[in-house]
Design an enzyme around this catalytic site. Structure first.
Site, PDB file in Angstrom:
ATOM      1  N   VAL A 268      -0.808   4.101   6.451  1.00 44.73           N
ATOM      2  CA  VAL A 268      -1.454   5.411   6.468  1.00 44.73           C
ATOM      3  C   VAL A 268      -2.753   5.308   7.259  1.00 44.73           C
ATOM      4  O   VAL A 268      -3.514   4.355   7.105  1.00 44.73           O
ATOM      5  CB  VAL A 268      -1.717   5.933   5.033  1.00 44.73           C
ATOM      6  CG1 VAL A 268      -2.628   5.005   4.258  1.00 44.73           C
ATOM      7  CG2 VAL A 268      -2.304   7.337   5.073  1.00 44.73           C
ATOM      8  N   CYS A 269      -3.000   6.286   8.132  1.00 42.76           N
ATOM      9  CA  CYS A 269      -4.196   6.340   8.956  1.00 42.76           C
ATOM     10  C   CYS A 269      -4.361   5.015   9.712  1.00 42.76           C
ATOM     11  O   CYS A 269      -3.438   4.584  10.396  1.00 42.76           O
ATOM     12  CB  CYS A 269      -5.412   6.688   8.106  1.00 42.76           C
ATOM     13  SG  CYS A 269      -6.848   7.228   9.053  1.00 42.76           S
ATOM     14  N   ALA A 270      -5.509   4.335   9.594  1.00 39.77           N
ATOM     15  CA  ALA A 270      -5.684   3.070  10.300  1.00 39.77           C
ATOM     16  C   ALA A 270      -4.718   1.997   9.813  1.00 39.77           C
ATOM     17  O   ALA A 270      -4.454   1.033  10.532  1.00 39.77           O
ATOM     18  CB  ALA A 270      -7.126   2.582  10.151  1.00 39.77           C
TER      19      ALA A 270
END
Length: 530
Positions: A268-270
């Site tokens: 998720v995300c980074a």
């Protein structure tokens, strides 16, 4: 800033300048026409600050409103004035947005008719409560208005509460394995990878809103990486250390415990950078240990303008210093504040008005609890992530991890990608362009929500998303035009998608193994580190 904070650049600079001239001219004409009190253009659609009847019925408030809106339009237009370099323009827009949001009349008692009316009706009790809320926030939160009541959530009880055990720990992370809920499970397990600026339990929010809980109930053996809040001795940790001591080591643990040669990876995300890089790293070594890749609101591609207008090395060093704490680590709380400033109306000023002027305390909300429970980041990794974004090294195939080149086109596994329409951190077009860099069969899913809200998608009647069949065209708008709406939760579609890619059913697995025995109960110790 986190790599998740990039915005797409405009490639046609000449057309962009012409558009900014036109926009500036329209704003100036609007201001000239708009005599305060004359009923000029109103607030933007969806702006809830000026819905009180007094803003339209009281001449004094109409005068204040029209004056504020005129000034705001003029300032925002000036921030987009032609001649400014692209990155300077973004800085000017950021400052103008925050200045105009901060100076909105509704942020003051005199300029907020709803707060004044409540003070009269409660005979001052709302102001007394608001003063108490202000003092509490000043002491507990260094002056930041509360988004949720303190103590509403307790880790392991009503947040991060899915039963599991810690099965491995090193100086960077704990690996959690969750207890099975079904007699049989899919052979291929799941490994959940968080962003390095957030704690892992975005995957395991309140019961009924937990992706971990959903996947366990769907018959998967689920593991999660829980990162430790780093200490000064880890300030030199780069992406190499985070990958080596994080996902790579976790994969070894997962494969040994489950006896499965492969695992699904989710980022998720980074954390999507870690998940995709992990798959590419294995591919560079001729190893096939990743079964599928799931990327949630993740940016892998940061397109740059042809004009060479990039932040300078000095500016990036200044940003790192501003976000660093006394120990030299990049402070997770300062990163959280920076993200709040990307949409200050919702994350700063609305809670302030509700708490300090109206005397309210917000309702418990698990996402707010998680978002304010960030972790620090090593300065070396933060510097590296900034340069990755500015130079677009991952998308261009110039990134190396532990000596191996990271080529996203070699990630030929099937991929499940999720983006959010209202994402203020990673625009959905950026996620889309990132997905096209992968070399396998990619399914793209667009959720009508924000950056974090899109991750939380338990089945409900109103749930829906957009998707399509076939390859992803070069232009995101072409994909959008050809896409269709699918009713239901993407969680349901995701586990349905994973099932045929997860091998046969096997007997459920209790946490741990002789080599990696189950230790303390989830959520473990590292998640509580501050």
């Amino acid at each position: 800033m986190s790599p998740c904070g990039s915005e797409p650049y405009a490639y046609d600079e000449e057309r962009a300048i012409e558009g900014r001239w036109a926009k500036t001219a329209r704003a100036l004409r609007s201001v000239r026409r708009e005599v305060p009190g004359s009923g000029g253009p109103g607030p933007d659609p969806g702006d809830q600050r000026f819905t009180d009847p007094a803003w339209s019925s009281d001449a004094r408030y109409r005068l204040v409103l029209n004056g504020y809106l005129s000034w705001r339009r003029l300032l925002m237009a000036a921030a987009e004035a032609p001649g400014l370099p692209a990155h300077r323009r973004r800085q000017a827009e950021f400052l103008a947005q925050n200045l105009t949001e901060a100076l909105a009349p509704t942020n003051t008692l005199v300029g907020n008719p709803a707060a004044l009316r409540r003070a009269v009706h409660t005979r001052g009790a709302s102001l007394a409560r608001g003063t108490g809320n202000f003092l509490d926030d000043a002491v507990r939160r260094r002056g930041r208005p509360a988004k949720m009541p303190p103590g509403a959530y307790r880790l392991g009880e009503n947040l991060a509460a899915t039963p599991g055990r810690v099965v491995y720990r090193n100086e960077l992370m704990e690996v959690l394995q969750y207890e099975p809920r079904t007699a049989q499970v899919h052979q291929v397990p799941l490994l959940l990878i968080p962003a390095w600026v957030n704690k892992y339990y975005i995957y395991d929010l309140a019961p009924g809103r937990s992706l971990v809980e959903w996947a366990v109930q769907a018959g998967f053996t689920v593991f999660a990486i829980s990162l430790r809040n780093p200490g000064p001795d880890q300030n030199a940790f780069t992406l190499d250390e985070y990958v080596e001591q994080g996902p790579l080591r976790a994969m070894d643990v997962v494969r040994e415990i489950t006896r499965s040669p492969q695992a699904h990876v989710v980022g998720v995300c980074a954390g999507g950078i870690l998940a995709a890089s992990l798959a590419a790293w294995y591919a560079a070594g001729g190893q096939s240990r990743v079964a599928t890749v799931t990327l949630l609101m993740s940016a892998l591609d940061y397109p740059q303008p042809d004009t060479g207008e990039k932040p300078s090395a000095a500016e990036m060093r200044m940003l790192t210093r501003l976000l660093s704490n006394r120990e030299g680590l990049v402070d997770g709380r300062r990163i959280s504040l920076l993200f709040d400033l990307l949409r200050p109306r919702d994350t700063i000023w609305q809670p302030m008005v509700a708490g300090w002027l109206l005397g309210e305390r917000p309702r418990p909300f698990d996402i707010w609890a998680w978002s304010e429970d960030g972790i620090d980041v090593s300065r070396a990794l933060f510097d590296q992530s900034l340069h990755m974004a500015v130079d677009n090294t991952l998308a261009r195939g110039r990134l190396r991890i532990k000596g191996r080149p990271i080529d996203l086109s070699t990630v030929t596994q099937d991929a499940f990608v999720v983006a959010a329409v209202r994402d203020h951190i990673v625009p959905w077009e950026t996620v889309y362009n990132s997905a096209r860099l992968l070399g396998g069969d990619v399914g793209f899913h667009l959720i009508p929500s924000g950056h974090v809200g899109s991750l939380i998608s338990p089945p409900r009647p109103a749930a829906a998303y957009r998707t399509s069949h076939g390859a992803l065209p070069a232009d995101p708008e072409d994909w959008l035009s050809a896409s269709f709406q699918q009713h239901g939760s993407w969680w349901t579609e995701w586990t349905r998608w994973l099932a045929p890619r997860s091998g046969p059913q096997v007997a459920s697995r209790a946490p741990g193994s002789p080599r990696y025995p189950a230790a303390e109960s989830a959520p473990g110790s590292y998640v509580r580190s501050t």
